[in-house]
Design a protein around this motif. Structure first.
Motif, mmCIF file in Angstrom:
data_model
loop_
_atom_site.group_PDB
_atom_site.id
_atom_site.type_symbol
_atom_site.label_atom_id
_atom_site.label_comp_id
_atom_site.label_asym_id
_atom_site.label_seq_id
_atom_site.Cartn_x
_atom_site.Cartn_y
_atom_site.Cartn_z
ATOM 1 N N TYR A 153 114.648 72.864 -15.776
ATOM 2 C CA TYR A 153 113.568 73.693 -16.302
ATOM 3 C C TYR A 153 112.353 73.635 -15.397
ATOM 4 O O TYR A 153 112.060 72.627 -14.757
ATOM 5 C CB TYR A 153 113.163 73.226 -17.709
ATOM 6 C CG TYR A 153 114.250 73.377 -18.736
ATOM 7 C CD1 TYR A 153 114.677 74.628 -19.169
ATOM 8 C CD2 TYR A 153 114.856 72.257 -19.297
ATOM 9 C CE1 TYR A 153 115.671 74.765 -20.115
ATOM 10 C CE2 TYR A 153 115.854 72.379 -20.245
ATOM 11 C CZ TYR A 153 116.256 73.635 -20.650
ATOM 12 O OH TYR A 153 117.251 73.768 -21.583
ATOM 13 N N ALA A 154 111.612 74.741 -15.403
ATOM 14 C CA ALA A 154 110.309 74.843 -14.769
ATOM 15 C C ALA A 154 109.486 75.824 -15.597
ATOM 16 O O ALA A 154 110.038 76.706 -16.262
ATOM 17 C CB ALA A 154 110.425 75.322 -13.329
ATOM 18 N N GLY A 155 108.168 75.659 -15.581
ATOM 19 C CA GLY A 155 107.369 76.607 -16.330
ATOM 20 C C GLY A 155 106.036 76.052 -16.746
ATOM 21 O O GLY A 155 105.456 75.180 -16.076
ATOM 22 N N LEU A 156 105.532 76.572 -17.881
ATOM 23 C CA LEU A 156 104.204 76.256 -18.388
ATOM 24 C C LEU A 156 104.293 75.801 -19.834
ATOM 25 O O LEU A 156 105.091 76.321 -20.614
ATOM 26 C CB LEU A 156 103.296 77.492 -18.308
ATOM 27 C CG LEU A 156 103.127 78.149 -16.935
ATOM 28 C CD1 LEU A 156 102.407 79.472 -17.092
ATOM 29 C CD2 LEU A 156 102.369 77.236 -15.999
ATOM 30 N N PHE B 219 104.867 72.480 -14.614
ATOM 31 C CA PHE B 219 105.906 71.545 -14.182
ATOM 32 C C PHE B 219 107.029 72.299 -13.496
ATOM 33 O O PHE B 219 107.270 73.484 -13.761
ATOM 34 C CB PHE B 219 106.457 70.747 -15.373
ATOM 35 C CG PHE B 219 107.150 71.578 -16.409
ATOM 36 C CD1 PHE B 219 108.528 71.745 -16.383
ATOM 37 C CD2 PHE B 219 106.431 72.201 -17.416
ATOM 38 C CE1 PHE B 219 109.161 72.508 -17.335
ATOM 39 C CE2 PHE B 219 107.060 72.960 -18.381
ATOM 40 C CZ PHE B 219 108.428 73.120 -18.340
ATOM 41 N N ALA B 220 107.687 71.603 -12.603
ATOM 42 C CA ALA B 220 108.829 72.146 -11.855
ATOM 43 C C ALA B 220 109.647 70.962 -11.347
ATOM 44 O O ALA B 220 109.148 69.837 -11.264
ATOM 45 C CB ALA B 220 108.360 73.021 -10.697
ATOM 46 N N ARG C 9 112.748 84.443 -26.229
ATOM 47 C CA ARG C 9 112.040 85.324 -25.306
ATOM 48 C C ARG C 9 111.123 84.552 -24.361
ATOM 49 O O ARG C 9 110.654 85.119 -23.375
ATOM 50 C CB ARG C 9 111.232 86.372 -26.079
ATOM 51 C CG ARG C 9 110.140 85.846 -26.989
ATOM 52 C CD ARG C 9 109.583 86.983 -27.838
ATOM 53 N NE ARG C 9 108.583 86.560 -28.793
ATOM 54 C CZ ARG C 9 107.275 86.686 -28.606
ATOM 55 N NH1 ARG C 9 106.835 87.190 -27.478
ATOM 56 N NH2 ARG C 9 106.427 86.299 -29.544
ATOM 57 N N TRP C 10 110.835 83.285 -24.674
ATOM 58 C CA TRP C 10 110.029 82.491 -23.754
ATOM 59 C C TRP C 10 110.863 81.721 -22.744
ATOM 60 O O TRP C 10 110.334 80.896 -21.996
ATOM 61 C CB TRP C 10 109.143 81.511 -24.529
ATOM 62 C CG TRP C 10 109.798 80.867 -25.721
ATOM 63 C CD1 TRP C 10 109.754 81.299 -26.997
ATOM 64 C CD2 TRP C 10 110.605 79.671 -25.718
ATOM 65 N NE1 TRP C 10 110.470 80.459 -27.818
ATOM 66 C CE2 TRP C 10 110.993 79.448 -27.054
ATOM 67 C CE3 TRP C 10 111.020 78.776 -24.738
ATOM 68 C CZ2 TRP C 10 111.785 78.372 -27.421
ATOM 69 C CZ3 TRP C 10 111.796 77.706 -25.097
ATOM 70 C CH2 TRP C 10 112.172 77.514 -26.426
ATOM 71 N N LEU C 11 112.167 81.998 -22.707
ATOM 72 C CA LEU C 11 113.077 81.339 -21.751
ATOM 73 C C LEU C 11 113.787 82.388 -20.924
ATOM 74 O O LEU C 11 114.450 83.276 -21.455
ATOM 75 C CB LEU C 11 114.096 80.476 -22.502
ATOM 76 C CG LEU C 11 115.206 79.857 -21.649
ATOM 77 C CD1 LEU C 11 114.637 78.865 -20.647
ATOM 78 C CD2 LEU C 11 116.251 79.179 -22.527
ATOM 79 N N ASP C 12 113.623 82.309 -19.614
ATOM 80 C CA ASP C 12 114.358 83.152 -18.673
ATOM 81 C C ASP C 12 115.412 82.295 -17.989
ATOM 82 O O ASP C 12 115.113 81.195 -17.509
ATOM 83 C CB ASP C 12 113.425 83.749 -17.624
ATOM 84 C CG ASP C 12 112.418 84.701 -18.238
ATOM 85 O OD1 ASP C 12 112.758 85.345 -19.260
ATOM 86 O OD2 ASP C 12 111.290 84.781 -17.719
ATOM 87 N N LEU D 199 111.611 78.732 -17.259
ATOM 88 C CA LEU D 199 112.655 79.306 -16.412
ATOM 89 C C LEU D 199 113.720 78.241 -16.234
ATOM 90 O O LEU D 199 113.430 77.112 -15.804
ATOM 91 C CB LEU D 199 112.107 79.726 -15.048
ATOM 92 C CG LEU D 199 113.144 80.184 -14.019
ATOM 93 C CD1 LEU D 199 113.869 81.443 -14.502
ATOM 94 C CD2 LEU D 199 112.509 80.428 -12.653
ATOM 95 N N GLU D 200 114.935 78.587 -16.592
ATOM 96 C CA GLU D 200 116.061 77.662 -16.455
ATOM 97 C C GLU D 200 116.934 78.111 -15.301
ATOM 98 O O GLU D 200 117.403 79.249 -15.263
ATOM 99 C CB GLU D 200 116.880 77.626 -17.741
ATOM 100 C CG GLU D 200 118.102 76.713 -17.636
ATOM 101 C CD GLU D 200 119.002 76.797 -18.854
ATOM 102 O OE1 GLU D 200 119.962 76.020 -18.933
ATOM 103 O OE2 GLU D 200 118.745 77.658 -19.708
ATOM 104 N N GLN D 201 117.143 77.219 -14.341
ATOM 105 C CA GLN D 201 118.034 77.462 -13.207
ATOM 106 C C GLN D 201 119.175 76.460 -13.279
ATOM 107 O O GLN D 201 118.946 75.256 -13.250
ATOM 108 C CB GLN D 201 117.290 77.312 -11.880
ATOM 109 C CG GLN D 201 116.331 78.451 -11.589
ATOM 110 C CD GLN D 201 115.751 78.352 -10.185
ATOM 111 O OE1 GLN D 201 115.533 77.274 -9.663
ATOM 112 N NE2 GLN D 201 115.499 79.485 -9.572
#
Length: 880
Positions: A832-835, A801-802, A668-671, A176-178
């Protein structure tokens, strides 16, 4: 073990193209220095290398891997190799053909404990079945490389790879990209710089200094120590105290004579006036002597420069006592630093803080005695005479009580019937006689003093009124006599008050008030001269240092203004033509390069990672996308990584990409969650800049304390400020807004994602807190490569991670949901945050080969002779 704190940056190299340029140790060091130098970073003590290569390149680039493994540094060198694409295959035995993805061949150099391999055979970028992306899709690869370039993630991935067989794994990710849009972030950055620097109004007037109670102790002692004086600036037996006491005693005798003059005997006899005038004359002479001593003290109290020890000695000879400075001048640099931190912490702009330091310098700087000489004119003999004449020109004003008593006295004295009515003239006549006598007693030369007409007029009016009442009422004689006695008493009281006021006015006109004022003014001037000599050297040093700090702050503000100038966000020629130009992670420059830098030579610029992919990766209808294909048939030059540039593809309808440039190019693995900026964005960035400036000025305070805050120290500080401001910009562009800068404030907590980005951190908590199942991530492996992965579900290692700035919010959300996740990685990046899932390969998939070395021919250069010539000797030996 390398910790994230030990590594400041990850050096990124792409060996798929331009590897031949890295054939010597010096070439590798030059490439590393080029990347780190543009980011303003020094030579790394713990080098971290992220290398992008293909499986076939592991054996083709053995020399490069040996050079990287042998990179000389203080600490250990760590290498993480990201493999993209399929393996060319390996011989399966018998007459079987080379099968794809059946074998991963690596040299023994990459078996070291400080090296790990991540094999992403297919980046799985397509969001739908009709979306046909390349296995090494540039847009997806840039995101993956950007993620692995975060030192925290780099180190954790490498540590986990060491736990797997052969230190090799196939990744699966869900991200997840913020972040903010490029234009919003750029505007917020410029606004923060403007707020941080402040407006340059061009006015040089200093503002009021902060209250004394808020000044740091070392500075408060210098500012208030000279003002907290008693009456001890004159030595008891010194010349100054003797001259002052003589003049004061003359004025005291004059005051005693004035008291005697104000009584009735003073009105009747001229002796008391003569005594008063004699004492005033003596006081003028004594004042002249004291004025001459003050003038000598001012002339000997320092010239155009600051007061000196010699000037202090001359003041002591005149009977003036300069208190010892004690330890008032200690820790000046510490006090200036604390004051700067306080003002910047309060949110003041740099130029405003500079004005405060200028005001502090003006307040604490000692003033030489000659600079006070002009104030002697305010207490000269001519000034005293002018003040006396002006004050004596106006006649005394009659109080209303005196007028009332004069009228009542005339009324009571006029209550007579004829022929006794002539007695009504007694009271008015007394007021007339007193007026003539008093005016003659206060005569100045040939001019009689002016006497007020009010009491006389009131007495006459009262007498007329009394006679009218007596004519109408016909009072008895005893009443008229009683009224006359009472009227005479009122007349005496009124005359006493009139004479007292007239004597006071006359004495003041003769100079009693002006002389007393001049004596006090001259004594205050001496006291100020003594105060200016107190801790003169310490205060002069403090004033010079404060002005130097003010100049340094203004130079920092100018550097911030220069940073606020609009600049292109991507290197020239990197964007504007492909479908990825709207993606922020592509348009933003790398953390290891400046925004102005671009590709300067024909080889790939590893620092400009995103720019290498900022062109349309149009699929080839023939399916040939290998790096070694013949690029000439596309009618153009190869791109920076050995693949054709956009101009190389023929512009025909059959070659159009599967999706238009207006679609979502994110894998598709990046929101992506793009905010528009929160209410605290600009204020937080401005606070980060203030902390960065304080960190940049840290060495300067040491120079201030040592008394070496000269032009050289100022120039070095200005250079460091520019470098750290540039580094702060790189940090913002690479790590996002949520990540704190390298120099955060210990006392100030970072605001929330809603305050900075305008987004919610709950999505991050939900993603990172997911259950570790295979459906949570997208495996970055091709179907053929999937057969090579371990089938053991428990063999995979997970990394959650976050951003570290969201740790409090995320943990609060986990506690609220009742499912806290342990061992989460809190990264320095705020984007970035995610798995991440690392799945090991099956046993027997990896084949390790031993390189064969030779010294080469005599035609090699001196630099090449130091490097081994490596040739791979392939062995089908899984037990290696």
């Amino acid at each position: 073990m390398t910790s994230p704190e030990d590594a400041t940056a990850v050096v990124r190299l792409d060996l798929r193209a331009g590897a031949a340029a890295l054939a010597t140790t010096q070439a590798v060091r030059d490439r590393v220095a080029e990347q780190l130098g543009r980011a303003g970073l020094p030579e790394p003590d713990y080098p971290l290398f992220l290398v992008t290569d293909t499986p076939a390149g592991l054996t083709d680039h053995q020399l490069q891997y040996e050079l990287l493994s042998g990179y000389r540094a203080v600490g250990e060198t760590r290498i993480l190799v990201l493999l993209v694409g399929s393996s060319p295959g390996s011989y399966a035995g018998g007459e079987e053909a080379y099968l794809p993805d059946r074998r991963l061949v690596r040299p023994t150099t990459l078996r070291a404990s400080t090296t790990g391999l991540v094999w992403a055979g297919d980046l799985r970028s397509a969001r739908t079945a009709l979306d046909r992306r390349e296995p090494d899709d540039p847009a997806s690869l840039a995101v993956l490389v950007d993620l692995l370039s975060v030192p925290d993630v780099f180190v954790r991935v490498l540590e986990n790879l060491r736990k797997l067989p052969d230190s090799i794994a196939a990744p699966g990710v869900r991200l997840l990209e913020q972040d903010l849009p490029t234009e919003v972030r750029d505007r917020a950055w410029r606004d923060a710089l403007t707020r941080f620097a402040g407006e340059d109004t061009g006015a040089g007037d200093p503002v009021d200094i902060v209250p004394d109670s808020r000044l740091p102790e070392p500075l408060r002692a210098l500012v208030t120590g000279r003002d907290s004086r008693g009456q001890g600036h004159r030595l008891p037996d010194g010349q100054a105290n003797l001259a002052h006491r003589t003049c004061a005693e003359s004025l005291d005798r004059a005051d005693e004579d004035l008291v005697a003059l104000r009584s009735f005997p003073g009105l009747l006899h001229p002796a008391r006036r003569d005594a008063l005038e004699a004492d005033l004359h003596q006081a003028r002479e004594d004042l002249g002597g004291f004025r001459a001593l003050v003038e000598r003290a001012l002339q000997g109290g320092g010239g155009a420069a600051a007061p000196t020890a010699e000037a202090t000695a001359r003041l002591g000879a005149l009977g003036l006592r300069v208190p010892a400075a004690d330890s008032a001048g200690e820790r000046v640099g510490e006090g200036l630093r604390e004051l700067a931190g306080t003002l910047l912490g309060d949110g003041l702009a740099l130029r405003s803080v500079a004005q405060h330091f200028t005001a502090l310098a003006g307040r604490v700087e000692p003033v030489p005695g000659t600079a006070l000489l002009h104030r002697l004119a305010d207490h000269s003999e001519e000034s005293v005479s002018r003040g006396s004449a002006t004050e004596y020109a106006a006649p005394p004003r009659t109080p209303g009580a005196v007028l009332l008593m004069a009228g009542a006295a005339g009324l009571l004295g006029g209550l007579w019937q004829w022929p006794a009515a002539l007695a009504a003239l007694v009271v008015p006549v007394l007021f007339v006689v007193v007026a003539l006598l008093g005016a003659n007693r206060l005569r100045t030369g040939r001019r009689a003093a002016r006497w007020t007409m009010g009491p006389r007029v009131a007495a006459v009016a009262g007498a007329v009124a009394g006679a009218a009442v007596a004519y109408a009422a016909d009072p008895p004689l005893w009443l008229g006599g009683t009224g006359l006695i009472v009227g005479l008493g009122l007349t005496a009281e009124a005359v006493r008050r009139l004479w007292r006021d007239a004597a006071d006015s006359w004495a003041a006109g003769r100079g009693t008030t002006a002389l007393r004022t001049a004596l006090d003014g001259l004594d205050d001037l001496l006291a100020e001269l003594v105060r200016e000599h107190w801790a003169a050297e310490e205060r002069l040093y403090c004033a010079d240092a404060a002005r130097s700090v003010a100049g340094m702050l203004r130079a920092t503000a100018a550097a911030a203004d220069a940073q606020a100038a609009p600049e292109p966000l991507a290197p020239a020629g990197a964007g504007g033509s492909g479908p990825y130009e709207d993606d922020d992670w592509l348009s933003a420059p790398s953390a290891l390069e400046t925004p102005e830098s671009g590709a300067a030579d024909g080889d790939a610029d590893d620092g400009d990672w995103a720019a290498a992919y900022a062109w349309d990766n149009t699929p080839d209808r023939n399916g040939d996308h290998d790096a070694g294909r013949d690029d000439d048939r596309y009618g153009g030059d190869p791109g920076p990584y050995g693949t054709p540039s956009p101009a190389a593809y023929p512009a025909g309808p059959d070659d159009a990409p599967w999706e238009s440039g207006e679609g979502d190019r994110a894998p598709r693995w990046l929101d992506r969650e793009i905010g528009e900026g929160g209410p605290d964005l600009v204020a937080t960035l401005a606070g980060d800049l203030r902390n960065t400036a304080m960190a940049a000025m840290a060495p300067y305070w040491g120079a201030v304390e040592r008394g070496q805050a000269g032009a050289l120290a100022l120039a070095r500080t200005e250079q460091r400020v520019r470098e750290l401001l540039s580094a702060a910009r790189h940090h913002l562009w690479h790590y996002g807004v949520l990540a704190p800068p390298p120099y955060p404030a210990d006392h100030r907590a970072r605001t929330t994602a809603a305050g900075l980005l305008g987004t919610d951190s709950l999505r991050v908590a939900e993603l990172v807190g997911r259950e570790a199942d295979r459906g949570a991530v997208v495996q970055l492996s091709s179907p053929e490569q999937g057969a090579l992965l371990s089938r053991d579900p428990g063999a995979a290692l997970w990394i959650r991670f976050a951003p570290g700035t969201l740790q409090g919010e995320i943990e609060a959300a986990w506690r609220k949901s009742g499912s806290p996740v342990e061992e989460a990685l809190w990264t320095s990046s705020g984007r970035y945050a995610g798995l991440i899932r690392l799945t090991p390969l099956r046993m027997g998939v990896v084949d390790t080969v031993l390189p064969r070395q030779s010294t080469g021919g005599s035609a090699r250069t001196d630099a090449d002779r130091a490097e081994p010539s490596v040739h791979a000797e392939f062995r089908e030996d899984d037990r290696w």
